[in-house]
Motif scaffolding. Structure first.
Motif, PDB file in Angstrom:
ATOM      1  N   VAL A 142     -16.696   9.119  -1.855  1.00  0.00           N
ATOM      2  CA  VAL A 142     -17.173   7.754  -1.849  1.00  0.00           C
ATOM      3  C   VAL A 142     -17.894   7.911   0.127  1.00  0.00           C
ATOM      4  CG1 VAL A 142     -15.283   6.884  -0.613  1.00  0.00           C
ATOM      5  CG2 VAL A 142     -17.160   5.200  -1.616  1.00  0.00           C
TER       6      VAL A 142
ATOM      7  N   VAL B  60       1.975   4.351   1.471  1.00  0.00           N
ATOM      8  CA  VAL B  60       1.728   5.213   2.864  1.00  0.00           C
ATOM      9  C   VAL B  60       2.473   6.350   2.832  1.00  0.00           C
ATOM     10  CG1 VAL B  60       1.979   2.799   4.032  1.00  0.00           C
ATOM     11  CG2 VAL B  60       4.010   3.460   3.215  1.00  0.00           C
TER      12      VAL B  60
ATOM     13  N   ASP C 260      -8.565  11.872   0.769  1.00  0.00           N
ATOM     14  CA  ASP C 260      -8.977  12.695   2.820  1.00  0.00           C
ATOM     15  C   ASP C 260      -9.831  11.282   2.402  1.00  0.00           C
ATOM     16  OD1 ASP C 260      -7.857  14.816   3.503  1.00  0.00           O
ATOM     17  OD2 ASP C 260      -9.103  15.864   3.084  1.00  0.00           O
ATOM     18  N   ALA C 261      -9.979  10.482   4.083  1.00  0.00           N
ATOM     19  CA  ALA C 261     -10.894   9.550   3.669  1.00  0.00           C
ATOM     20  C   ALA C 261     -12.781  10.006   3.232  1.00  0.00           C
ATOM     21  CB  ALA C 261     -10.947   8.774   5.108  1.00  0.00           C
ATOM     22  N   GLY C 262     -12.827   9.418   2.137  1.00  0.00           N
ATOM     23  CA  GLY C 262     -14.343   9.679   1.406  1.00  0.00           C
ATOM     24  C   GLY C 262     -14.168  10.796   0.689  1.00  0.00           C
ATOM     25  N   GLN C 263     -12.600  11.397   0.441  1.00  0.00           N
ATOM     26  CA  GLN C 263     -12.970  13.049  -0.256  1.00  0.00           C
ATOM     27  C   GLN C 263     -11.347  12.843  -1.225  1.00  0.00           C
ATOM     28  OE1 GLN C 263     -14.280  16.520  -0.019  1.00  0.00           O
ATOM     29  NE2 GLN C 263     -12.846  17.282  -1.868  1.00  0.00           N
ATOM     30  N   TYR C 264     -11.632  12.561  -2.162  1.00  0.00           N
ATOM     31  CA  TYR C 264      -9.914  12.985  -3.669  1.00  0.00           C
ATOM     32  C   TYR C 264      -9.929  13.746  -3.813  1.00  0.00           C
ATOM     33  CZ  TYR C 264      -8.707   7.591  -2.081  1.00  0.00           C
ATOM     34  OH  TYR C 264      -9.133   6.827  -1.705  1.00  0.00           O
TER      35      TYR C 264
ATOM     36  N   ARG D 238     -13.522  13.142  -5.822  1.00  0.00           N
ATOM     37  CA  ARG D 238     -14.138  11.741  -5.787  1.00  0.00           C
ATOM     38  C   ARG D 238     -14.588  11.025  -4.606  1.00  0.00           C
ATOM     39  NH1 ARG D 238     -12.298   6.669  -3.324  1.00  0.00           N
ATOM     40  NH2 ARG D 238     -12.683   7.781  -2.099  1.00  0.00           N
TER      41      ARG D 238
ATOM     42  N   PHE E  37      -4.566   4.318  -5.274  1.00  0.00           N
ATOM     43  CA  PHE E  37      -5.560   3.803  -4.107  1.00  0.00           C
ATOM     44  C   PHE E  37      -6.127   3.480  -5.349  1.00  0.00           C
ATOM     45  CE2 PHE E  37      -3.936   7.607  -1.826  1.00  0.00           C
ATOM     46  CZ  PHE E  37      -3.079   6.779  -0.644  1.00  0.00           C
ATOM     47  N   ASP E  38      -7.453   4.041  -5.625  1.00  0.00           N
ATOM     48  CA  ASP E  38      -8.549   3.400  -6.611  1.00  0.00           C
ATOM     49  C   ASP E  38      -9.057   3.864  -7.917  1.00  0.00           C
ATOM     50  OD1 ASP E  38     -10.038   5.088  -5.014  1.00  0.00           O
ATOM     51  OD2 ASP E  38     -12.192   3.742  -4.588  1.00  0.00           O
TER      52      ASP E  38
ATOM     53  N   GLU F  88       0.815  -0.965   0.285  1.00  0.00           N
ATOM     54  CA  GLU F  88      -0.057   0.070  -0.220  1.00  0.00           C
ATOM     55  C   GLU F  88       0.441   1.082   0.085  1.00  0.00           C
ATOM     56  OE1 GLU F  88      -1.000   0.214   4.756  1.00  0.00           O
ATOM     57  OE2 GLU F  88      -2.102  -1.176   3.560  1.00  0.00           O
TER      58      GLU F  88
ATOM     59  N   LYS G  93       1.640  -4.335   5.456  1.00  0.00           N
ATOM     60  CA  LYS G  93       2.016  -4.882   7.231  1.00  0.00           C
ATOM     61  C   LYS G  93       2.769  -4.087   7.554  1.00  0.00           C
ATOM     62  CE  LYS G  93       0.593  -9.748   6.442  1.00  0.00           C
ATOM     63  NZ  LYS G  93       0.389 -11.012   6.036  1.00  0.00           N
ATOM     64  N   SER G  94       2.512  -2.542   7.356  1.00  0.00           N
ATOM     65  CA  SER G  94       3.624  -1.180   8.484  1.00  0.00           C
ATOM     66  C   SER G  94       5.423  -1.736   7.901  1.00  0.00           C
ATOM     67  CB  SER G  94       3.271  -1.408   9.804  1.00  0.00           C
ATOM     68  OG  SER G  94       1.639  -1.059   9.775  1.00  0.00           O
TER      69      SER G  94
END
Lengths: 128, 292
Positions: free
Chosen positions: B191, B22, B170-174, B189, B152-153, B20, B34-35
């Motif tokens: 979600v 980071v 941000d969580a929910g908004q790009y 985007r 990401f997506d 991922e 995994k970090s």
């Protein structure tokens, strides 16, 4: 001379991996009310600061040291709250939340952990 | 192993699906699993002559200052030669008490981009096949004058002349904002659409996020429940007209929002510029933008 020696704080923070393995547990003193729209209203006790308690007592008020506050959760918060059952780990809650709303897993992790941290700060949940 | 495409500011490669992102910078990406850090990429345009050795020396000094690592140049591993055949490359390795790593400084003579790629190894070394696949998929310039942005997506195709000036994940908004001369492209985007559109329709949502009220200046081009688009003319007061003429010209700003039901996402595109916006240009931007 050891007087001015810097004291090293012992960090109590846990790693991300450890935090994800923890299980969130609801505070038994939190009252949960289901509203008509399906959202949850939480009523939770808050400890009063000692100086405020002293002040109230001085003016002849009650001697109770706690009062209650309310928190209304939105749709997403309600879904996370419902997933907190004392069995699901933080990781599991994140996965279920991501599946339900089709969040990217990393994005779900950020929003769920932020929400859980806020609930923890208010004493509504604890982690074990 | 499943692979995922990552493309950011001119560079593109494939990484394992379990990795991922980071850390993100304008010309920097860091990946972890995994970090645990797995790979880091830094890149930049080189003006003038490029020297691998001076870059390595600089890097060695930085690394030593930061982590006390011992960075040294090593011969390019034979299995890296084929995937890096298009680049002039120098390999290196380093180790510290807790972690070690190896990587390469690549220089592309075609686009004059220098890239530093390094693989971190904490417990065990990355498999040769994994590194080979990543290096083989690495590209630092596009072949059709359009740059891929895939993180990401989301995945977008933006004309190469546009520079990224702002990004927010941000969580929910790009949000990604690109600029070229007086032209600006904004990609959004959101979600989860099912929650965001629970008490409002897409049109109301679009008005709320773009903060413009439904006035006479708004000329809807096409509207259906899952798709709205407008051309917004500059506001009527003389000072606004004067200001927008000075700053952006008198061309309308174009907005398009669409709701991708199967992915539970809302996408938005805003295009503003000094000259009238070509519909073909708008369509190409919107067609290239979506979810992966």
């Amino acid at each position: 001379m050891a007087v001015f020696k810097r004291k090293h704080k012992v960090s109590s923070q846990i790693s991300r991996i450890e935090a994800l393995k923890c299980t969130p547990i609801k505070n038994v003193h939190v009252k949960e009310t289901r509203l008509e729209n399906g959202a949850v209203l939480l009523t939770y006790p808050v400890a009063m600061r000692p100086w405020i308690t002293g002040l109230i007592r001085r003016f002849g008020g009650h001697s109770e040291r706690t009062f209650t506050r309310k928190l209304q959760l939105d749709d997403l918060g309600t879904h996370v709250w419902d997933l907190i059952d004392g069995i699901n780990t933080v990781q599991k809650v994140i996965q279920r939340f991501a599946e339900k709303y089709q969040f990217h897993l990393k994005e779900a992790e950020v929003s769920v952990t932020r929400f859980l941290r806020e609930l923890g700060r208010r004493g509504i949940i604890g982690l074990q | 192993m499943d692979w995922r495409e990552i493309a950011w500011n001119g560079v593109r490669c494939e990484i394992p699906d379990s990795w991922e992102v980071v850390k993100i910078g304008l010309r920097y990406l860091m990946f972890a699993e995994k970090s645990a850090p797995m790979m880091e990429i830094k890149w930049g345009q080189i003006r003038g002559k490029f020297s691998h050795h001076s870059q390595l020396r600089r890097l060695a000094m930085q690394q030593r200052k930061k982590f006390g690592k011992t960075l040294k140049e090593i011969p390019l591993p034979p299995e890296w030669r084929t995937p890096l055949s298009e680049f002039i490359s120098v390999a290196f390795s380093w180790h510290s008490q807790t972690i070690s790593g190896s990587g390469a400084v690549l220089y592309c003579p075609t686009c004059k981009t220098a890239t530093l790629m390094q693989f971190f190894q904490k417990h065990s070394a990355h498999s040769t096949a994994l590194v080979q696949h990543i290096l083989g998929s690495f590209q630092d310039h596009s072949r059709d004058n359009r740059v891929i942005w895939a993180l990401f997506d989301i995945r977008a195709l933006i004309p190469a002349e546009f520079d990224l000036i702002k990004y927010r994940f941000d969580a929910g908004q790009y949000e990604l904002i690109f600029s070229y001369k007086k032209q600006k492209i904004t990609l959004w985007r959101w979600v989860p659409a099912s929650v965001l559109l629970h008490k409002q329709n897409l049109e109301e949502f679009a008005h709320r996020v773009t903060r413009f009220a439904l006035k006479k200046t708004v000329a809807p081009v096409r509207a259906d429940p899952d798709w709205v688009e407008w051309e917004v003319l500059p506001s009527t007061p003389w000072w606004s007209r004067w200001r927008s003429r000075r700053l952006l010209g008198h061309a309308p700003t174009y907005y398009r929002f669409w709701h991708l039901r199967e992915k539970n996402r809302i996408f938005g595109v805003k295009i503003e510029g000094k000259q009238a916006i070509d519909s073909e240009f708008v369509n190409s931007i919107c067609a290239g933008y979506g979810s992966v």
